[in-house]
Design a protein around this motif. Structure first.
Motif, PDB file in Angstrom:
ATOM      1  N   GLY A  57      67.302  54.974  61.350  1.00  0.00           N
ATOM      2  CA  GLY A  57      68.755  55.098  61.281  1.00  0.00           C
ATOM      3  C   GLY A  57      69.443  53.807  60.875  1.00  0.00           C
ATOM      4  N   PRO A  58      70.603  53.527  61.484  1.00  0.00           N
ATOM      5  CA  PRO A  58      71.402  52.362  61.100  1.00  0.00           C
ATOM      6  C   PRO A  58      70.905  51.041  61.677  1.00  0.00           C
ATOM      7  CG  PRO A  58      72.490  53.537  62.880  1.00  0.00           C
ATOM      8  CD  PRO A  58      71.269  54.351  62.497  1.00  0.00           C
ATOM      9  N   GLU A  59      69.907  51.082  62.545  1.00  0.00           N
ATOM     10  CA  GLU A  59      69.500  49.864  63.258  1.00  0.00           C
ATOM     11  C   GLU A  59      69.079  48.704  62.365  1.00  0.00           C
ATOM     12  OE1 GLU A  59      69.070  53.225  66.207  1.00  0.00           O
ATOM     13  OE2 GLU A  59      68.524  52.925  64.107  1.00  0.00           O
ATOM     14  N   PRO A  60      68.265  48.918  61.305  1.00  0.00           N
ATOM     15  CA  PRO A  60      67.910  47.758  60.481  1.00  0.00           C
ATOM     16  C   PRO A  60      69.130  47.037  59.897  1.00  0.00           C
ATOM     17  CG  PRO A  60      66.366  49.526  60.073  1.00  0.00           C
ATOM     18  CD  PRO A  60      67.475  50.102  60.923  1.00  0.00           C
ATOM     19  N   GLY A  61      70.121  47.783  59.441  1.00  0.00           N
ATOM     20  CA  GLY A  61      71.338  47.166  58.914  1.00  0.00           C
ATOM     21  C   GLY A  61      72.117  46.439  59.991  1.00  0.00           C
ATOM     22  N   PHE A  62      72.157  47.048  61.162  1.00  0.00           N
ATOM     23  CA  PHE A  62      72.837  46.451  62.306  1.00  0.00           C
ATOM     24  C   PHE A  62      72.137  45.151  62.720  1.00  0.00           C
ATOM     25  CE2 PHE A  62      71.921  46.383  66.922  1.00  0.00           C
ATOM     26  CZ  PHE A  62      73.107  45.864  67.375  1.00  0.00           C
ATOM     27  N   ILE A  63      70.808  45.163  62.739  1.00  0.00           N
ATOM     28  CA  ILE A  63      70.049  43.968  63.097  1.00  0.00           C
ATOM     29  C   ILE A  63      70.262  42.871  62.054  1.00  0.00           C
ATOM     30  CG2 ILE A  63      67.652  43.109  63.201  1.00  0.00           C
ATOM     31  CD1 ILE A  63      67.193  45.744  64.960  1.00  0.00           C
ATOM     32  N   ASN A  64      70.276  43.257  60.788  1.00  0.00           N
ATOM     33  CA  ASN A  64      70.540  42.307  59.704  1.00  0.00           C
ATOM     34  C   ASN A  64      71.891  41.621  59.931  1.00  0.00           C
ATOM     35  OD1 ASN A  64      70.998  40.966  57.271  1.00  0.00           O
ATOM     36  ND2 ASN A  64      70.276  42.647  56.013  1.00  0.00           N
ATOM     37  N   ALA A  65      72.927  42.414  60.163  1.00  0.00           N
ATOM     38  CA  ALA A  65      74.275  41.861  60.343  1.00  0.00           C
ATOM     39  C   ALA A  65      74.361  40.987  61.597  1.00  0.00           C
ATOM     40  CB  ALA A  65      75.293  43.003  60.415  1.00  0.00           C
ATOM     41  N   ALA A  66      73.762  41.448  62.695  1.00  0.00           N
ATOM     42  CA  ALA A  66      73.840  40.694  63.952  1.00  0.00           C
ATOM     43  C   ALA A  66      73.102  39.358  63.848  1.00  0.00           C
ATOM     44  CB  ALA A  66      73.280  41.532  65.106  1.00  0.00           C
ATOM     45  N   LEU A  67      71.900  39.362  63.241  1.00  0.00           N
ATOM     46  CA  LEU A  67      71.153  38.103  63.108  1.00  0.00           C
ATOM     47  C   LEU A  67      71.818  37.166  62.104  1.00  0.00           C
ATOM     48  CD1 LEU A  67      67.414  39.239  63.255  1.00  0.00           C
ATOM     49  CD2 LEU A  67      68.724  38.012  65.010  1.00  0.00           C
ATOM     50  N   ASP A  68      72.381  37.729  61.045  1.00  0.00           N
ATOM     51  CA  ASP A  68      73.079  36.910  60.064  1.00  0.00           C
ATOM     52  C   ASP A  68      74.249  36.181  60.722  1.00  0.00           C
ATOM     53  OD1 ASP A  68      73.459  36.040  57.297  1.00  0.00           O
ATOM     54  OD2 ASP A  68      75.295  37.230  57.391  1.00  0.00           O
ATOM     55  N   ALA A  69      75.009  36.897  61.535  1.00  0.00           N
ATOM     56  CA  ALA A  69      76.144  36.286  62.238  1.00  0.00           C
ATOM     57  C   ALA A  69      75.655  35.283  63.284  1.00  0.00           C
ATOM     58  CB  ALA A  69      76.990  37.375  62.890  1.00  0.00           C
ATOM     59  N   ALA A  70      74.603  35.638  64.034  1.00  0.00           N
ATOM     60  CA  ALA A  70      74.074  34.745  65.073  1.00  0.00           C
ATOM     61  C   ALA A  70      73.531  33.452  64.450  1.00  0.00           C
ATOM     62  CB  ALA A  70      72.983  35.447  65.871  1.00  0.00           C
ATOM     63  N   ALA A  71      72.991  33.550  63.233  1.00  0.00           N
ATOM     64  CA  ALA A  71      72.438  32.368  62.556  1.00  0.00           C
ATOM     65  C   ALA A  71      73.499  31.288  62.371  1.00  0.00           C
ATOM     66  CB  ALA A  71      71.837  32.759  61.207  1.00  0.00           C
ATOM     67  N   ARG A  72      74.744  31.695  62.206  1.00  0.00           N
ATOM     68  CA  ARG A  72      75.819  30.708  62.030  1.00  0.00           C
ATOM     69  C   ARG A  72      76.006  29.852  63.286  1.00  0.00           C
ATOM     70  NH1 ARG A  72      77.531  34.756  58.506  1.00  0.00           N
ATOM     71  NH2 ARG A  72      78.824  35.973  59.899  1.00  0.00           N
ATOM     72  N   ASP A  73      75.744  30.451  64.460  1.00  0.00           N
ATOM     73  CA  ASP A  73      75.824  29.688  65.704  1.00  0.00           C
ATOM     74  C   ASP A  73      74.529  28.933  65.988  1.00  0.00           C
ATOM     75  OD1 ASP A  73      78.307  30.712  66.168  1.00  0.00           O
ATOM     76  OD2 ASP A  73      77.672  32.220  67.626  1.00  0.00           O
ATOM     77  N   LEU A  74      73.395  29.566  65.700  1.00  0.00           N
ATOM     78  CA  LEU A  74      72.106  28.990  66.047  1.00  0.00           C
ATOM     79  C   LEU A  74      71.648  27.913  65.064  1.00  0.00           C
ATOM     80  CD1 LEU A  74      70.438  32.340  67.116  1.00  0.00           C
ATOM     81  CD2 LEU A  74      71.122  30.481  68.639  1.00  0.00           C
ATOM     82  N   ARG A  75      72.175  27.969  63.831  1.00  0.00           N
ATOM     83  CA  ARG A  75      71.842  26.958  62.822  1.00  0.00           C
ATOM     84  C   ARG A  75      73.107  26.497  62.102  1.00  0.00           C
ATOM     85  NH1 ARG A  75      66.493  28.328  59.426  1.00  0.00           N
ATOM     86  NH2 ARG A  75      65.168  28.948  61.140  1.00  0.00           N
ATOM     87  N   PRO A  76      73.990  25.848  62.816  1.00  0.00           N
ATOM     88  CA  PRO A  76      75.249  25.439  62.202  1.00  0.00           C
ATOM     89  C   PRO A  76      75.068  24.500  61.012  1.00  0.00           C
ATOM     90  CG  PRO A  76      74.988  24.436  64.368  1.00  0.00           C
ATOM     91  CD  PRO A  76      73.886  25.438  64.208  1.00  0.00           C
ATOM     92  N   THR A  77      73.953  23.793  60.949  1.00  0.00           N
ATOM     93  CA  THR A  77      73.715  22.869  59.849  1.00  0.00           C
ATOM     94  C   THR A  77      73.454  23.584  58.524  1.00  0.00           C
ATOM     95  OG1 THR A  77      71.376  22.795  60.423  1.00  0.00           O
ATOM     96  CG2 THR A  77      72.775  21.054  61.326  1.00  0.00           C
ATOM     97  N   GLU A  78      73.140  24.874  58.593  1.00  0.00           N
ATOM     98  CA  GLU A  78      72.843  25.608  57.379  1.00  0.00           C
ATOM     99  C   GLU A  78      74.048  26.429  56.896  1.00  0.00           C
ATOM    100  OE1 GLU A  78      69.120  27.639  56.822  1.00  0.00           O
ATOM    101  OE2 GLU A  78      68.158  26.327  58.269  1.00  0.00           O
TER     102      GLU A  78
END
Length: 155
Positions: A131-152
């Protein structure tokens, strides 16, 4: 990087997701899931191509230990970026395990590009969900990456 190296990391990621899920639903300990992975009991074989390959034990241990030690931090980071209508404690336990493993790798393995980490966990999600979970996981990790790797930022 060699294809074997990529495969052993992919096996470690899938094993980490299965281990985190197992820990949440059955109360298995970190030591127990690490022993299972080292003994070849994790990941449970879902893809024939994994059967003759060994997982990256160092990556597996790092991801499981950090996902456990820093779970509250990762959960807060992920929850901040969940789409409307999604709450971390109400989503599927496998999806939660994928998000936590992805967050741990994003924060701990800055040598692996954000896009690679996200793509790998989206592929893990596709193995479990149609279902929609892979897209949801993509979006959630993409957003979380901004906090977890601010240098990038903007990389």
């Amino acid at each position: 990087m060699s294809a074997h190296n990529n495969l052993s990391r992919s096996i470690a990621r899938l094993g980490t997701v299965q281990a985190l899920y197992q820990m949440e639903v059955s109360g298995a300990t970190t030591a127990e899931v690490i022993a299972d992975f080292a003994d070849g009991k994790l990941p449970r074989q879902t893809e024939a191509s994994y059967t003759d390959s060994e997982g990256d034990l160092d990556l597996f241990k790092l991801l499981v230990e950090k996902a456990v030690d820093r779970q509250a931090t990762y959960d807060r980071t992920i929850a901040r970026h969940l789409g409307k209508g999604w709450r971390l404690e109400r989503i599927d336990a496998v999806a939660r395990a994928i998000l936590r493993a992805g967050a741990a790798e994003l924060e701990q393995r800055t040598d692996i590009p954000v896009a690679v980490v996200i793509d790998e966990y989206v592929e893990v999600a596709k193995a479990f969900f149609e279902g929609p979970e892979p897209g949801f996981i993509n979006a959630a990790l993409d957003a979380a990456a901004r906090d977890l790797r601010p240098t990038e930022q903007g990389a």
